[in-house]
Design an enzyme around this catalytic site. Structure first.
Site, PDB file in Angstrom:
ATOM      1  N   ASP A  13       0.886  -1.166   0.000  1.00  8.41           N
ATOM      2  CA  ASP A  13       0.000   0.000   0.000  1.00  8.41           C
ATOM      3  C   ASP A  13       0.923   1.214   0.000  1.00  8.41           C
ATOM      4  O   ASP A  13       1.429   1.620   1.049  1.00  8.41           O
ATOM      5  CB  ASP A  13      -0.882  -0.015   1.249  1.00  8.41           C
ATOM      6  CG  ASP A  13      -1.864   1.147   1.252  1.00  8.41           C
ATOM      7  OD1 ASP A  13      -2.390   1.488   0.184  1.00  8.41           O
ATOM      8  OD2 ASP A  13      -2.089   1.733   2.330  1.00  8.41           O
ATOM      9  N   GLU A  74      -1.029  -1.219  -4.924  1.00  8.72           N
ATOM     10  CA  GLU A  74      -2.288  -0.515  -5.145  1.00  8.72           C
ATOM     11  C   GLU A  74      -2.163   0.396  -6.358  1.00  8.72           C
ATOM     12  O   GLU A  74      -1.187   1.120  -6.511  1.00  8.72           O
ATOM     13  CB  GLU A  74      -2.692   0.306  -3.916  1.00  8.72           C
ATOM     14  CG  GLU A  74      -4.143   0.743  -3.987  1.00  8.72           C
ATOM     15  CD  GLU A  74      -4.532   1.677  -2.866  1.00  8.72           C
ATOM     16  OE1 GLU A  74      -4.674   1.222  -1.726  1.00  8.72           O
ATOM     17  OE2 GLU A  74      -4.693   2.882  -3.144  1.00  8.72           O
ATOM     18  N   ASP A 147      -2.607   1.201   7.056  1.00  7.66           N
ATOM     19  CA  ASP A 147      -1.866   0.923   5.824  1.00  7.66           C
ATOM     20  C   ASP A 147      -1.371  -0.523   5.791  1.00  7.66           C
ATOM     21  O   ASP A 147      -1.273  -1.133   4.730  1.00  7.66           O
ATOM     22  CB  ASP A 147      -0.663   1.868   5.698  1.00  7.66           C
ATOM     23  CG  ASP A 147      -1.066   3.309   5.949  1.00  7.66           C
ATOM     24  OD1 ASP A 147      -1.103   4.075   4.991  1.00  7.66           O
ATOM     25  OD2 ASP A 147      -1.371   3.652   7.112  1.00  7.66           O
TER      26      ASP A 147
END
Lengths: 181, 181
Positions: A13, A74, A147
């Site tokens: 992430d 991501e 996260d």
């Protein structure tokens, strides 16, 4: 039929202030297992060069230590806060580079793909995602910061989606580019 | 007083489709000299991993071949087209990483700082910037594509600004640029 191969996925992430990292392992149709979860932090007052270098160093360390078969990052969208997007794009580029340099396949998934994969709802809230990540990985405590949970969700998402896609596509066989001046 | 040291600067106009690279060398108060200019292209249909890897490979090659003392990268702003900004941020991150890994200082300059440095006007058009780059470097032909000219302008900008910044700064002339977020 061969037994399905275990696959280990590093989910990233991306972010400069906090870059979530999560490694899961599994086979299609079975609950995935947790391998590792963590976060790389860099200080906002530090030089961008030092920050990117720190993110690179840590991701490289994770790749060496946990030897994932594939890396899921991501996919960054621009609807979000503009400053955040820049850091996300930069940290994401570092993660993609680290993986590509080792010849590891890289997959990008959007936040809504990730949410849909772990909760069944592409618009699920953060809490719901974290709850499902904990349940799926049988974690006794909430992964912190958020996260880190997002990185695990991303890795689970990739594991499951690639299981579905696997027969047709050799997922992440990167097309080699020419490049060159 | 010591004679001013020659400084060699690699300017990078970051982009995934076209990443402009330009190397200039000079001493404060003298016209800079052209060392090299070029562009790295990657195909839009290629995988992002392959594209970032190609940009990294080429920038690394330039750093090895031209051995700049410092690297100047365009500071990315988000007002522009959103898709472009992502590629710019990613390619910029690669350039910053390549320099930082070798311990080279990295400076970021905004497009208007660059325009002001080479034309005297922070809102000058592309053509004017290219014309001044050609004049300053005594180039017989327009550098193509425009990204290559922009990379040279960035390198000249850095050479001059760092020269000004060196002896305690001509008061209020130019705000000193730094690393940044």
């Amino acid at each position: 039929m061969y037994p399905p191969r275990r696959t280990r996925v590093l989910g990233v992430d991306p972010g400069l202030t906090k870059c979530g990292l999560g490694v899961v392992e599994g086979v299609p149709g079975r609950p995935p297992g947790l391998v590792a979860v963590g976060v790389v932090r860099t200080a906002a007052q530090d030089d961008i060069a030092a920050r990117l270098l720190a993110v690179e160093r840590e991701i490289d360390r994770w790749l060496t230590e946990y030897r994932p078969d594939t890396v899921a990052v991501e996919r960054v969208f621009s609807q979000r806060n503009v400053r955040t997007v820049m850091g996300t794009a930069q940290a994401g580029a570092v993660a993609i580079l680290c993986a590509a340099r080792r010849g590891l396949p890289v997959a990008l998934h959007t936040p809504s793909e990730v949410k849909a994969a772990v909760t069944g709802n592409g618009r699920a809230g953060k809490d719901q995602v974290t709850t499902m990540v904990m349940r799926l990985l049988r974690m006794p405590e909430r992964p912190r910061p958020a996260d880190a949970a997002d990185a695990l969700a991303l890795a689970i998402c990739h594991l499951w989606r690639s299981a579905i896609a696997a027969p047709a596509v050799a997922a992440g066989q990167l097309s080699t580019s020419g490049g060159g001046t």
